[in-house]
Structures are given as C-alpha cells and as structure tokens.
Design an enzyme around this catalytic site. Sequence first.
Site, PDB file in Angstrom:
ATOM      1  N   TRP A   1      29.875  88.845  17.137  1.00 39.58           N
ATOM      2  CA  TRP A   1      30.800  88.098  17.995  1.00 39.58           C
ATOM      3  C   TRP A   1      32.132  87.872  17.285  1.00 39.58           C
ATOM      4  O   TRP A   1      33.193  87.982  17.881  1.00 39.58           O
ATOM      5  CB  TRP A   1      30.149  86.785  18.411  1.00 39.58           C
TER       6      TRP A   1
ATOM      7  N   LYS B   1      27.117  78.819  19.385  1.00 41.61           N
ATOM      8  CA  LYS B   1      26.302  78.098  20.368  1.00 41.61           C
ATOM      9  C   LYS B   1      25.066  77.525  19.676  1.00 41.61           C
ATOM     10  O   LYS B   1      24.260  78.271  19.119  1.00 41.61           O
ATOM     11  CB  LYS B   1      25.889  79.036  21.501  1.00 41.61           C
TER      12      LYS B   1
ATOM     13  N   GLY C   1      30.665  81.038  27.083  1.00 36.60           N
ATOM     14  CA  GLY C   1      30.393  81.544  28.417  1.00 36.60           C
ATOM     15  C   GLY C   1      29.515  82.780  28.343  1.00 36.60           C
ATOM     16  O   GLY C   1      28.976  83.123  27.291  1.00 36.60           O
TER      17      GLY C   1
ATOM     18  N   ALA D   1      28.843  90.350  22.860  1.00 35.93           N
ATOM     19  CA  ALA D   1      29.809  91.033  22.001  1.00 35.93           C
ATOM     20  C   ALA D   1      29.885  92.520  22.307  1.00 35.93           C
ATOM     21  O   ALA D   1      30.970  93.120  22.287  1.00 35.93           O
ATOM     22  CB  ALA D   1      29.432  90.813  20.536  1.00 35.93           C
TER      23      ALA D   1
ATOM     24  N   LYS E   1      20.652  77.203  26.928  1.00 33.86           N
ATOM     25  CA  LYS E   1      20.284  78.436  27.655  1.00 33.86           C
ATOM     26  C   LYS E   1      19.528  79.414  26.765  1.00 33.86           C
ATOM     27  O   LYS E   1      18.714  80.199  27.247  1.00 33.86           O
ATOM     28  CB  LYS E   1      21.523  79.078  28.273  1.00 33.86           C
TER      29      LYS E   1
ATOM     30  N   SER F   1      20.422  90.516  25.091  1.00 34.41           N
ATOM     31  CA  SER F   1      20.061  89.152  24.704  1.00 34.41           C
ATOM     32  C   SER F   1      18.992  89.131  23.615  1.00 34.41           C
ATOM     33  O   SER F   1      17.851  89.545  23.829  1.00 34.41           O
ATOM     34  CB  SER F   1      19.566  88.373  25.932  1.00 34.41           C
ATOM     35  N   ARG F   2      19.357  88.632  22.457  1.00 34.38           N
ATOM     36  CA  ARG F   2      18.388  88.526  21.359  1.00 34.38           C
ATOM     37  C   ARG F   2      17.308  87.499  21.682  1.00 34.38           C
ATOM     38  O   ARG F   2      16.136  87.680  21.324  1.00 34.38           O
ATOM     39  CB  ARG F   2      19.105  88.150  20.065  1.00 34.38           C
TER      40      ARG F   2
ATOM     41  N   GLU G   1      19.433  82.244  18.218  1.00 35.74           N
ATOM     42  CA  GLU G   1      19.687  80.808  18.085  1.00 35.74           C
ATOM     43  C   GLU G   1      18.609  79.951  18.748  1.00 35.74           C
ATOM     44  O   GLU G   1      18.335  78.832  18.317  1.00 35.74           O
ATOM     45  CB  GLU G   1      21.052  80.464  18.698  1.00 35.74           C
TER      46      GLU G   1
END
Length: 332
Positions: A11, A105, A133, A137, A188, A251-252, A278
Amino acid sequence: MKIAIIGDGGWGTANALLLTGYGHEVSVWGASADHVADIARSRRNDRYLPGVELPPCIRWTADRATAVQDADMVVLATPSKYFGDVCASFAGLVPPDKLAVSLTKGFCEKTHARMSELARTALGVSRVAVLSGPTHAEEVARGIPTAIVAAADDLADARAVQDAWNGPAFRVYTSDDPVGVEVGGAVKNVIAIAVGCSDGLGFGDNTRAALITRGQAEVARFARACGAKTETIAGLSGIGDLIVTCTSRHSRNRSVGERLGKGERIVDIVGSMQMVAEGVWNAHVVRDMARKLGVDMPITEVVYRVCHENMPVSDAIAALMNRPPRREGDSA
C-alpha cells in the site's frame, strides 16, 4: 509537494506510485536497507507489489532522517502491529505541526488506540488525517478507478489530503469523522475472515450475503459506541470497504478465513504469509473493546475464538446459526 511515505509495503508503494504520477516528490522509507536498495535498483517491489514497474524518481531509503527531511506531508503506511513502534522511531524527526496521514487500518493491541491517536502520541504531531476506503494496492497501482475517504477533525486537513491524492482514477471524498472512517477500516477485516471461512467450507452466496449484512450491523453498532457517525459507516469507508474485503481475490483477510475453512491451522497460515492480515490480531482487540463497550458482536466473537482459541470453524457457524431468533434491527 514533497511527501515522505513511511512503509515500503504494497500500500505504501502503490501510494508512492500514485503521488509521483501527480508530480509530487516522493521518498519511501523501509526498515531493511537491503530491501529498499533492491527496489531502487530493480524499480520493482516484487515482495509486496509484484509485477508493477516503479518510476526512477521515487527515492527509497532506510535512513529515517533522510526519508522525512523537508517533507511537506508524512504518510504512515506500516501494519497496525508495528505502527506505534515505527512512529516512535521517527519522533523528533518530524515537526509537531506537520500533517501526518495514516493509511493503516486497525487498532493498537496494547492500548486499543486508533492509528491517528497513536500517531499523535508516538510520532508527536498534532495534525493527523486518515485515508481509508475500498482500495486494494494491486488495483490502485494499475490505475483501476477507485474512490476513498480522507478524514480529519479539521476539514482543512482532510481537504489538503484530497488535494494531494485526488486524480483521474483516484477520487477522494472528505469527512470530519475520522473515528467512523478508522473503525470501519479496522472491523471489516475481522468480518472478512468470517466470510472467508464460509467460502472455505464451500457455502454459497446466501451465506456470504448474510455474513456481510450482519457483519455490517456489527460494524455500525460498534462504531456508534465509539462515537462515530452512522452515515460514515454507510459510506465508502464502511460498507464499501467491507464489501471489497469480503469478496475480493486480493483480500488477505478473506484468504485467511478461506484457508481456515479448508482445515488449515491459523499458526501455519500466518507463518506462510509474506504480508500481514490485520484482522487476525484485531479480532482480539475489537472483541475486547466490544465487551467493555457493551456491544454485542457475535461474528467478531467467533472469529476471535477461531483465530485465538482454536475453535473449529464448523462450531463457529453452528454458534451463529443457533443464536436465539430476533427481529432484524434489534441491537444484535
């Protein structure tokens, strides 16, 4: 402008590429001198953002003072787990009135502080904006149209971020609700692990939609308890970020859940990942914060138990489905 980015992950790298394209002078700091030297030489960051060519004008350095020297704006792009320590290592190098922008985040594991709060205390600056948002990346680096929110207590700081980042393929909105923007971006990730578990078990669209919708209800309840505005959670940094994190192949956090659903152990999953998910440790923080605030978050609770107490994923699904029936719109 002269912009310093602290963090050489995917990112941070994507933002360096974006900002350089606007004509800003960008420096990127990374902890490993060998890694940043390799990026500068190859003009690629294949460890964190593979397949993307980087312009030679981006300056890569492992020296903290060099990275932030004369910077008009300092961008913080390190994972939440290391955010406080990295900020503290730059304390005294950044003038206290300089605008810092958090791209991270999550919450602090020890204090439960938001990243903007942590930046103020650890970095020693008074002005902090957040930029968050539905933004992977991998897509931003390739110029895929994207929309995001810049938030700060002082709207003038949010507008400064908007001016620096807004462009033809990167639309920036402003907000004076950094609490809502940060909470949406952190929680999220936890919900995305639950959705990934469902996918890994082979469930379908019905289950995914239910988890996203009920997960959004959890995010909204928790955010309001933290002092956020309801409309923020209904926007890009709330439902928008939730949707992309729960459904994207990039999405990890969803990937962690999917592997859990297929039977892998969390310790093996985390140990095999190059980048950070995260939601794994933030599940612990959000669950503890929710209990202190008196907010019922059943999806977050089972994600915590799966990730930190080795609860079988099948038991987690059963725990959610066998909860007492209630009217939609109730507090839980």
